[in-house]
Design a protein around this motif. Structure first.
Motif, PDB file in Angstrom:
ATOM      1  N   ASP A  10       1.106  -0.864  -0.455  1.00 14.62           N
ATOM      2  CA  ASP A  10      -0.366  -0.001   0.025  1.00 14.62           C
ATOM      3  C   ASP A  10       1.623   1.109  -0.328  1.00 14.62           C
ATOM      4  O   ASP A  10       0.658   2.313  -0.190  1.00 14.62           O
ATOM      5  CB  ASP A  10      -0.718  -0.534   0.976  1.00 14.62           C
ATOM      6  CG  ASP A  10      -2.102  -0.853   1.318  1.00 14.62           C
ATOM      7  OD1 ASP A  10      -1.854  -1.460   0.209  1.00 14.62           O
ATOM      8  OD2 ASP A  10      -2.905  -1.748   2.386  1.00 14.62           O
ATOM      9  N   GLU A  11       1.566   0.955   1.033  1.00 17.18           N
ATOM     10  CA  GLU A  11       2.934   2.224   1.030  1.00 17.18           C
ATOM     11  C   GLU A  11       3.183   3.103  -0.071  1.00 17.18           C
ATOM     12  O   GLU A  11       3.400   3.765  -0.574  1.00 17.18           O
ATOM     13  CB  GLU A  11       4.052   2.446   1.907  1.00 17.18           C
ATOM     14  CG  GLU A  11       4.133   3.406   2.240  1.00 17.18           C
ATOM     15  CD  GLU A  11       5.809   3.203   3.742  1.00 17.18           C
ATOM     16  OE1 GLU A  11       6.707   3.582   3.005  1.00 17.18           O
ATOM     17  OE2 GLU A  11       5.168   2.479   4.616  1.00 17.18           O
ATOM     18  N   VAL A  12       3.636   1.767  -1.070  1.00 18.90           N
ATOM     19  CA  VAL A  12       5.081   1.719  -2.150  1.00 18.90           C
ATOM     20  C   VAL A  12       4.068   2.511  -3.181  1.00 18.90           C
ATOM     21  O   VAL A  12       3.972   2.979  -4.079  1.00 18.90           O
ATOM     22  CB  VAL A  12       5.407   0.454  -2.677  1.00 18.90           C
ATOM     23  CG1 VAL A  12       5.337   0.846  -4.140  1.00 18.90           C
ATOM     24  CG2 VAL A  12       6.001   0.018  -1.605  1.00 18.90           C
ATOM     25  N   LEU A  13       2.365   2.116  -3.871  1.00 17.18           N
ATOM     26  CA  LEU A  13       1.129   2.383  -4.502  1.00 17.18           C
ATOM     27  C   LEU A  13       0.995   3.707  -4.854  1.00 17.18           C
ATOM     28  O   LEU A  13       0.692   4.325  -5.093  1.00 17.18           O
ATOM     29  CB  LEU A  13       0.061   1.587  -4.104  1.00 17.18           C
ATOM     30  CG  LEU A  13      -0.929   1.719  -4.980  1.00 17.18           C
ATOM     31  CD1 LEU A  13      -0.492   1.724  -6.343  1.00 17.18           C
ATOM     32  CD2 LEU A  13      -2.064   0.678  -5.142  1.00 17.18           C
ATOM     33  N   ASP A  14       0.731   4.227  -2.773  1.00 18.77           N
ATOM     34  CA  ASP A  14       0.609   5.526  -2.598  1.00 18.77           C
ATOM     35  C   ASP A  14       1.977   6.917  -2.907  1.00 18.77           C
ATOM     36  O   ASP A  14       1.420   7.366  -3.087  1.00 18.77           O
ATOM     37  CB  ASP A  14       0.058   5.919  -1.095  1.00 18.77           C
ATOM     38  CG  ASP A  14      -0.574   5.422  -0.756  1.00 18.77           C
ATOM     39  OD1 ASP A  14      -1.868   4.953  -1.668  1.00 18.77           O
ATOM     40  OD2 ASP A  14      -1.002   4.984   1.064  1.00 18.77           O
ATOM     41  N   ARG A  15       2.894   6.003  -2.240  1.00 19.50           N
ATOM     42  CA  ARG A  15       3.874   6.323  -3.299  1.00 19.50           C
ATOM     43  C   ARG A  15       4.225   7.033  -4.380  1.00 19.50           C
ATOM     44  O   ARG A  15       4.516   7.795  -5.696  1.00 19.50           O
ATOM     45  CB  ARG A  15       5.425   6.477  -2.520  1.00 19.50           C
ATOM     46  CG  ARG A  15       5.768   6.663  -1.243  1.00 19.50           C
ATOM     47  CD  ARG A  15       7.509   5.986  -0.714  1.00 19.50           C
ATOM     48  NE  ARG A  15       7.573   5.238  -1.334  1.00 19.50           N
ATOM     49  CZ  ARG A  15       7.860   4.351  -0.606  1.00 19.50           C
ATOM     50  NH1 ARG A  15       7.533   4.490   0.501  1.00 19.50           N
ATOM     51  NH2 ARG A  15       8.698   3.669  -0.903  1.00 19.50           N
TER      52      ARG A  15
END
Length: 94
Positions: A10-15
Motif C-alpha cells: 500500500d505504501e509503495v502504491l501511494d508513493r
C-alpha cells in the motif's frame, strides 16, 4: 493491449500514485514506460556488444601477448617522472 494485475504494498502504491500526479500522468503510463525502457536498454546493450565485437575483429591495433602495464613504469616515465615528484617514488626519499 493486455491487462496485468500486480501485488504492491500500500505504501509503495501511494508513493507511486503521488509521483504520477506530480508529473501529470497515470501510474499505468509510468509502468508501461518503464517496461518499454527495460526492453530498449537490453536491445541497446546487445547492439553495442555486436558493434564492439565487429570492431575488435577488424581492427589492426594489437597490444600483443607480452604487453603488460607496469605501475612503476607508468609513474616513473609517463605520468609523473621521478625527478618532478620524488615524494611519489615509494623509496622513502623526499
Amino acid at each position: 493491449m493486455k491487462n496485468v494485475t500486480l501485488a504492491i504494498e500500500d505504501e509503495v502504491l501511494d508513493r507511486a500514485r503521488a509521483y504520477a500526479v506530480k508529473r501529470g500522468t497515470t501510474l499505468n503510463a509510468i509502468v508501461r514506460q518503464h517496461l518499454e525502457s527495460l526492453g530498449q536498454n537490453e536491445e541497446r546493450v546487445a547492439e553495442a556488444m555486436r558493434e564492439l565485437r565487429a570492431m575488435s575483429e577488424t581492427t589492426s591495433a594489437r597490444l600483443g601477448p607480452s604487453y603488460r602495464f607496469d605501475r612503476e613504469g607508468i609513474y616513473a616515465e609517463h605520468v609523473l617522472p621521478r625527478h618532478e615528484r620524488p615524494d611519489l617514488c615509494g623509496d622513502g626519499e623526499t
